[in-house]
Write an enzyme that holds these catalytic residues in place. Structure first.
Site, PDB file in Angstrom:
ATOM      1  N   CYS A  59       0.858  -1.175   0.000  1.00 24.22           N
ATOM      2  CA  CYS A  59       0.000   0.000   0.000  1.00 24.22           C
ATOM      3  C   CYS A  59       0.895   1.225   0.000  1.00 24.22           C
ATOM      4  O   CYS A  59       1.912   1.237   0.652  1.00 24.22           O
ATOM      5  CB  CYS A  59      -0.873  -0.002   1.229  1.00 24.22           C
ATOM      6  SG  CYS A  59      -1.668   1.549   1.531  1.00 24.22           S
ATOM      7  N   VAL A  60       0.550   2.228  -0.744  1.00 24.67           N
ATOM      8  CA  VAL A  60       1.383   3.428  -0.849  1.00 24.67           C
ATOM      9  C   VAL A  60       1.378   4.175   0.471  1.00 24.67           C
ATOM     10  O   VAL A  60       0.371   4.397   1.042  1.00 24.67           O
ATOM     11  CB  VAL A  60       0.883   4.343  -1.968  1.00 24.67           C
ATOM     12  CG1 VAL A  60       1.691   5.626  -1.976  1.00 24.67           C
ATOM     13  CG2 VAL A  60       0.993   3.660  -3.290  1.00 24.67           C
TER      14      VAL A  60
END
Ligand code: SF4
Ligand code: SF4
Lengths: 426, 111
Positions: free
Chosen positions: B110-111
């Protein structure tokens, strides 16, 4: 529209139009040297055509780290083999975003050697992004970065890289040392930067004064903003000079009437400020920066809860500590202690992917303050109540016999030892 | 897509070597996957794997890291209840390596 013959990327070419610089033009130039970039453009064109994003996420870590690499692979990698793996490395940026040209050259060299040669200064978080390396090259790049004294981190559900305005290094408005504090917090919480351990991301941003050049209120969970609690310093000599130069009308139109709380008066070329009513918007100081300056008793205001949209819409942070000094070692200890208490409570009770602002929204500020052991303060009120119909439990008419009294709080706190008990019944 | 053979059985994996069908997991499969990660499995390693599997059985998702940290702290004492300890066991991260060895689905970054 450009009329190149038989372009393979007609949709991207559109983005080269107009007088502004175009990332497409840059990438096309880069593609001459790096074939992967050509394929990157190819995939982007296809994405535009199909209105479909072809990147998929995965996890790649360098040993001992749980953050710092954003791993992406292409789901049409058979068509674009050079970008089948196209990962991004998050390099922790120096406080204040100041680099020597040597440092920049180092980053460019490493980027060219291992990645697609694309660097982003800086990502939304404030860090340096090094784009476009495959599995092996990503780890090699990380290793070389670390050998040269850089560090990576700040991705996933954890602490993100801190960012701050240039502060006292270059700006006369700064009310505290943003660069020192950023460095200090980064060093203190380096483990959390390397290894995500929260329900979701957590960002600090630090601005030296309420001008908030680091965009901390909108863009961070915990903004730390410089402020003062005595009077704005007025140099009447300079006020007079300013008026002589610009005219009284200019000052009235641009300073006096634009003070949001109308607390400045102008008499005989002298300025008087009713500091009790000053909301520290910085406007007068920005316009008359020689004549006016922030007060002498300086410190920081700490806020909490800013974020971009996800579960709920964009929120701005609101005040959690109206004023604290940030000078001595004890002050810094106090700051760390507060941060730890916030993390502890939020990590314990927050849901997966719930930012701290959303968490406060859900449990209520009262419960949250109880949980982290802070006394409520009128300055924490975001805005006055708009609904006049309030029910105070103590004043409510007696309940029908036998009906249990429902406590409004979801969380109770024992004062000693900060034991926390959650009542799961809604 | 990939696969490996163990004791005469074929196991399907995804392109990163994660087991496709979690039902097929056994301790031997775990040991095989650990070898692929070049990990020497100790008692402490298995505790993490066992916890992950129990949690997944019950909730059908991998636990949040804080839940894992707490479970470890409960079993081995609070000085081991931190992410550093987990990364000492699984240098590339509990989410990535431990989940793989436990046969859990691949976590998505996930960023
Ligand atoms: S936030 Fe204030 S101190 Fe920081 S750079 Fe902007 S004006 Fe200067
Ligand atoms: S800082 Fe803003 S509120 Fe305060 S005196 Fe100046 S203009 Fe008014």
């Amino acid at each position: 529209m450009s009329k190149k013959k038989e372009s393979k990327t007609p949709l991207l070419d559109d983005l080269e139009d107009g007088p502004w610089p175009s990332f497409i033009t840059d990438l096309k130039n880069l593609a001459k040297k790096k074939p992967a970039v050509g394929q990157l453009l190819g995939q982007l064109e296809q994405s535009y055509e199909e209105r479909w994003d072809h990147w998929l996420g995965t996890v790649i870590n360098t040993p001992g780290y749980g953050g710092g690499i954003i791993a992406r692979y292409s789901d049409i990698g058979n068509k674009f083999p050079d970008i089948a793996q196209f990962h991004t490395i998050r390099v922790i940026e120096p406080a204040g975003w100041v680099y020597s040209t040597d440092a920049l050259r180092q980053l460019c060299d490493i980027s060219e050697k291992y990645s697609a040669g694309i660097l982003q200064f800086h990502g939304m978080t404030g860090d340096i992004l090094m784009l476009g390396s495959n599995n092996e090259k990503t780890l090699e790049a990380a290793e070389e970065l670390m050998e040269k004294g850089w560090d990576i981190g700040g991705s996933g559900n954890g602490l993100r890289t801190l960012s701050c305005c240039i502060g006292p290094a270059y700006c006369e408005m700064a009310c505290f040392d943003t660069i020192k504090t950023t460095k200090f917090l980064t060093d203190t919480f380096i483990s959390q930067l390397h290894r995500p351990e929260f329900p979701y991301k957590f960002k600090f941003k630090l601005s030296g004064c309420p001008n908030d050049c680091a965009n901390s209120i909108q863009r961070s969970d915990m903004p730390i903003i410089g402020t003062w609690r005595d009077e704005i310093q007025v140099n009447q000599e300079e006020v007079k000079k300013f008026i002589d130069e610009k005219g009284e009308e200019y000052v009235v139109d641009n300073v006096i009437t634009r003070c949001p709380t109308k607390c400045i008066t102008l008499k005989n070329k002298k300025i008087e400020i009713d500091d009790k009513n000053c909301v520290k918007c910085m406007h007068c100081i920005n316009v008359m920066h020689k004549a006016l300056a922030p007060g002498k008793d300086r410190g920081v205001t700490i806020l909490l809860g800013g974020k971009r949209t996800l579960k709920i819409g964009d929120t701005m942070s609101s005040v959690i500590v109206p004023f604290m000094k940030l000078e001595t070692d004890e002050d810094y200890e106090k700051l760390i202690d507060l941060v730890r208490r916030i993390w502890e409570f939020w990590t314990e009770h927050g849901m997966d992917h719930e930012r701290v602002g959303e968490f406060i929204d859900r449990v209520g500020l009262g419960t949250f303050l109880d949980g982290i052991g802070l006394e409520p303060d009128p300055q924490m009120v975001r805005h006055p109540r708009t609904n006049p119909y309030i029910k105070f439990e103590e004043l409510a008419p007696p309940k029908i016999d036998g009906e249990p009294k429902v406590a409004p709080n979801v969380v109770d706190k024992e004062i000693e030892g900060r034991e926390i008990v959650v009542d799961m019944q809604k | 897509m990939g696969s490996f053979e163990l004791n005469g059985r074929t196991y399907q994996t995804d392109e990163d070597g994660y087991l496709v069908n979690i039902e097929e997991w056994s301790k031997e499969v775990g040991e095989y996957l650990a070898k692929q990660e070049e990990l020497e499995m100790t008692e402490a390693h298995w505790e993490v794997i066992n916890f992950l599997r129990e949690y997944y059985e019950e909730y059908k998702i991998a636990p949040m890291i804080k839940i894992l940290v707490k479970a470890i702290a409960k079993k081995f004492g609070s000085e081991k209840g931190n992410t550093k300890y987990l990364y000492d066991l699984y240098p590339e991260g509990p989410a990535k390596q431990a989940c793989k060895i436990a046969g859990l689905p691949k976590p998505t970054g996930c960023v």
